[in-house]
Scaffold this motif. Structure first.
Motif, PDB file in Angstrom:
ATOM      1  N   GLU A  27      38.618 -22.641 -55.427  1.00  0.00           N
ATOM      2  CA  GLU A  27      37.569 -22.321 -53.967  1.00  0.00           C
ATOM      3  C   GLU A  27      37.885 -22.505 -52.546  1.00  0.00           C
ATOM      4  O   GLU A  27      37.258 -21.293 -51.850  1.00  0.00           O
ATOM      5  CB  GLU A  27      37.183 -24.066 -54.016  1.00  0.00           C
ATOM      6  CG  GLU A  27      35.989 -24.646 -55.465  1.00  0.00           C
ATOM      7  CD  GLU A  27      35.215 -25.787 -55.046  1.00  0.00           C
ATOM      8  OE1 GLU A  27      35.267 -26.282 -54.048  1.00  0.00           O
ATOM      9  OE2 GLU A  27      34.286 -26.292 -56.161  1.00  0.00           O
ATOM     10  N   ARG A  28      39.177 -22.673 -52.253  1.00  0.00           N
ATOM     11  CA  ARG A  28      39.871 -22.120 -50.969  1.00  0.00           C
ATOM     12  C   ARG A  28      40.108 -20.433 -50.776  1.00  0.00           C
ATOM     13  O   ARG A  28      40.072 -20.313 -50.399  1.00  0.00           O
ATOM     14  CB  ARG A  28      41.278 -23.728 -50.142  1.00  0.00           C
ATOM     15  CG  ARG A  28      41.597 -22.764 -49.643  1.00  0.00           C
ATOM     16  CD  ARG A  28      42.807 -23.203 -49.326  1.00  0.00           C
ATOM     17  NE  ARG A  28      43.842 -22.831 -48.328  1.00  0.00           N
ATOM     18  CZ  ARG A  28      44.798 -23.009 -47.442  1.00  0.00           C
ATOM     19  NH1 ARG A  28      45.490 -24.139 -48.882  1.00  0.00           N
ATOM     20  NH2 ARG A  28      45.272 -23.257 -46.842  1.00  0.00           N
ATOM     21  N   LYS A  96      34.766 -15.114 -59.166  1.00  0.00           N
ATOM     22  CA  LYS A  96      35.083 -16.120 -60.316  1.00  0.00           C
ATOM     23  C   LYS A  96      36.635 -15.932 -60.543  1.00  0.00           C
ATOM     24  O   LYS A  96      37.388 -16.251 -61.396  1.00  0.00           O
ATOM     25  CB  LYS A  96      34.549 -16.645 -61.200  1.00  0.00           C
ATOM     26  CG  LYS A  96      33.702 -15.451 -61.678  1.00  0.00           C
ATOM     27  CD  LYS A  96      32.980 -15.718 -63.220  1.00  0.00           C
ATOM     28  CE  LYS A  96      32.164 -15.273 -63.782  1.00  0.00           C
ATOM     29  NZ  LYS A  96      31.387 -14.650 -64.910  1.00  0.00           N
TER      30      LYS A  96
END
Length: 262
Positions: A27-28, A96
């Motif tokens: 996510e980071r 993603k």
């Protein structure tokens, strides 16, 4: 001077380690990459945006077009409907898949020294890629000087050339070498099975004439049946069920590949 080089390499290793750790925190990683490189605000990276990201990882050294295509290909390998390679420069890497792109790039950079050494020896025209004949020379060297069969060269080239250029680029070389060793492993197993069948037939011949005839008939039927299964499963003559070209046996015509260690 040597101290400066060591310090620079330590900084480079630290930077790559940091990138790897950031990949773990996906996510980071996504947030950072999108903030800095998603100039079109699409939530993904275009070909040029991907190149800019890779350039920053390499401290301003711009990757080649083939390297960027390869990373793009590795990142979106399973994207439905993508026509490789024509759409590569028009494609996008979804958020993603950022981790996959980073992982592929780092793995390639870890082996770049060895890859450059191979290209220095075999890329005799300094084209930046290996054509079919040059690839064959690489495989001949891996095969202890024995020239590979033409269908083996085609097998490696077709599967390693993931960006579809018709040649082997630097990031594709590791795949080509891996495919060759996988091919050799399959051939070695095939040779072992062939020798085992003959040993069984020889052992069976020690019985009565009636037993010998029956055993030989059963062995011949077994071998013929296995051969028929392989041909049916392979879909075409000279290949196994996975499309791997079969190794020529002694006495057959055509190119032969020297046995390993010969």
């Amino acid at each position: 001077m040597a101290t400066a080089v060591i310090f620079a390499k330590e900084r480079e290793c630290a930077r790559r380690k940091e990138l790897y750790l950031r990949q773990k925190d996906h996510e980071r990683l996504v947030a950072d990459v999108l903030k800095s490189y998603d100039k079109g605000h699409t939530g993904s990276l275009s070909f040029d945006e991907l190149k800019a990201w890779l350039t920053s990882i390499e401290q301003g050294v711009t990757p080649s077009e083939s390297e960027c295509k390869w990373v793009m290909r590795m990142a979106i390998d399973r994207t439905p409907g993508l026509d490789m390679p024509n759409d590569l420069m028009e494609a996008f890497v979804p958020a993603k898949y950022f981790g996959r792109a980073a992982e592929s790039w780092l793995a390639y950079k870890e082996t770049q020294g060895e890859i450059n050494a191979v290209f220095k020896k075999f890329d005799t025209d300094d084209s930046g890629w290996l054509d079919r004949d040059q690839l064959k020379q690489v495989l001949t060297t891996l095969n202890a000087g024995g020239a590979p069969a033409e269908q083996e060269v085609d097998y490696v080239l077709k599967r390693a050339d993931v960006i579809g250029s018709g040649n082997i680029t630097k990031p594709e070389l590791a795949m080509a070498i891996s495919l060759w060793y996988t091919l050799e492993e399959k051939h070695e197993k095939s040779r072992s099975s062939f020798a085992g069948a003959h040993a069984i037939a020889a052992a069976a011949s020690g019985g009565s004439d009636h037993h010998k005839k029956g055993s030989h008939k059963k062995m011949e039927a077994h071998l013929e049946g296995e051969e028929g299964k392989e041909q049916a499963a392979g879909g075409e003559a000279g290949k196994d069920a996975e499309g791997v070209p079969s190794k020529p046996q002694e006495g057959q015509t055509g190119d032969k590949v020297a046995a390993k260690g010969a």
